[in-house]
Design an enzyme around this catalytic site. Structure first.
Site, short mmCIF file in Angstrom:
data_model
loop_
_atom_site.label_atom_id
_atom_site.label_comp_id
_atom_site.label_asym_id
_atom_site.label_seq_id
_atom_site.Cartn_x
_atom_site.Cartn_y
_atom_site.Cartn_z
N ASP A 34 0.84 -1.20 0.00
CA ASP A 34 0.00 0.00 0.00
C ASP A 34 0.87 1.24 0.00
OD1 ASP A 34 -2.16 -1.83 2.08
OD2 ASP A 34 -2.70 -1.01 0.12
N ASP A 171 -10.91 -4.80 -0.59
CA ASP A 171 -9.81 -4.40 0.28
C ASP A 171 -10.30 -3.54 1.42
OD1 ASP A 171 -6.72 -2.54 -0.45
OD2 ASP A 171 -7.49 -3.48 1.37
C1 DX5 Z 1 -6.15 0.72 3.41
C2 DX5 Z 1 -5.34 -0.30 2.64
C3 DX5 Z 1 -5.77 -1.71 2.94
C4 DX5 Z 1 -5.54 -2.09 4.38
C5 DX5 Z 1 -6.28 -3.35 4.68
O1 DX5 Z 1 -5.97 1.97 2.81
O2 DX5 Z 1 -5.49 -0.10 1.25
O3 DX5 Z 1 -5.05 -2.63 2.12
O4 DX5 Z 1 -4.17 -2.28 4.58
O5 DX5 Z 1 -6.13 -3.56 6.05
P1 DX5 Z 1 -7.25 -4.35 6.85
O6 DX5 Z 1 -7.35 -5.70 6.17
O7 DX5 Z 1 -6.72 -4.42 8.23
O8 DX5 Z 1 -8.52 -3.57 6.72
#
Ligand code: DX5
Length: 212
Positions: A34, A171
């Site tokens: 990310d 996501d």
């Molecule tokens: C948020 C990111 C996601 C996040 C997901 O902006 O794009 O990929 O890391 O994390 P979880 O699975 O904990 O929601």
């Protein structure tokens, strides 16, 4: 189509990232990085230098949460990443979107476009016929560990109905509770950060997602 499981390293223990990635090396399908610029989203994460230091055979999925994705893709393409996804909200002109998709593909990666929760499916009508995946955000981008927003499932259903062969990635807030909802709606690639890297045994967490 097999549902891919894509751990997001944003939720990994960054003080021992190589060890964390090694723990999912043999059981994940992709690994998501990310990239946040502190401008498009209110958080600053990491970029190509960190990725360069990682040793992994997992296909790398770069999620650009940046205001200027066209200026960022070269450094990731050089690393031979599998996929690069940019945000529809960051590139609004059709010509610019098509040029960016072309540049990503010419560079050897697949091209994805991401939608924040409030952004409607029709915001990408101009390019959806010519992309490799749609990333539907089920949280407001910027941070891991947020609550899943079920309203986006309708968007997934609408996309899946119109483009049944298109990879739809979800996501944000993915867990063994929310994953079945996403799969039923038509998702074929699940990104999970805290559910996987927050678990005592990340490989077991991935296995639980695969059993659904
Ligand atoms: C948020 C990111 C996601 C996040 C997901 O902006 O794009 O990929 O890391 O994390 P979880 O699975 O904990 O929601």
């Amino acid at each position: 189509m097999k549902v891919l499981i894509t751990p997001s390293i944003l939720s990994a223990d960054l003080t021992r990232l190589q060890e964390e990635v090694s723990r999912v090396e043999t059981c994940a399908d992709w690994l998501q990085v990310d990239v946040m610029d502190g401008h498009f989203v209110p958080n600053l994460s990491f970029g190509a230098p960190l990725l360069k230091s990682l040793k992994t055979a997992l296909p790398i999925d770069v999620h650009l949460m940046v205001s200027n994705p066209a200026e960022r893709i070269a450094e990731f393409l050089e690393l031979g990443v599998k996929n690069i996804t940019f945000h529809a909200e960051a590139v609004t002109e059709t010509a610019a979107r098509k040029a960016l998709i072309k540049a990503i593909r010419t560079g050897g990666a697949t091209a994805g476009i991401a939608l924040k929760p409030p952004t409607a499916f029709d915001a990408i009508e101009d390019v959806i016929g010519g992309i490799d995946l749609v990333l539907v955000m089920s949280v407001e981008p910027g941070f891991g560990g947020q609550k899943f927003l079920p309203d986006v499932l309708e968007k997934v259903r609408a996309i899946h109905e119109r483009f049944p062969g298109l990879m739809i990635q979800m996501d944000g807030g993915i867990s063994e509770k929310t994953a079945p909802l996403c799969i039923e709606a038509g998702c074929t690639n699940l990104v999970a950060g805290s559910f996987i890297f927050g678990a005592a045994d990340p490989a077991a967490a991935i296995a639980r997602l695969r059993e659904l």
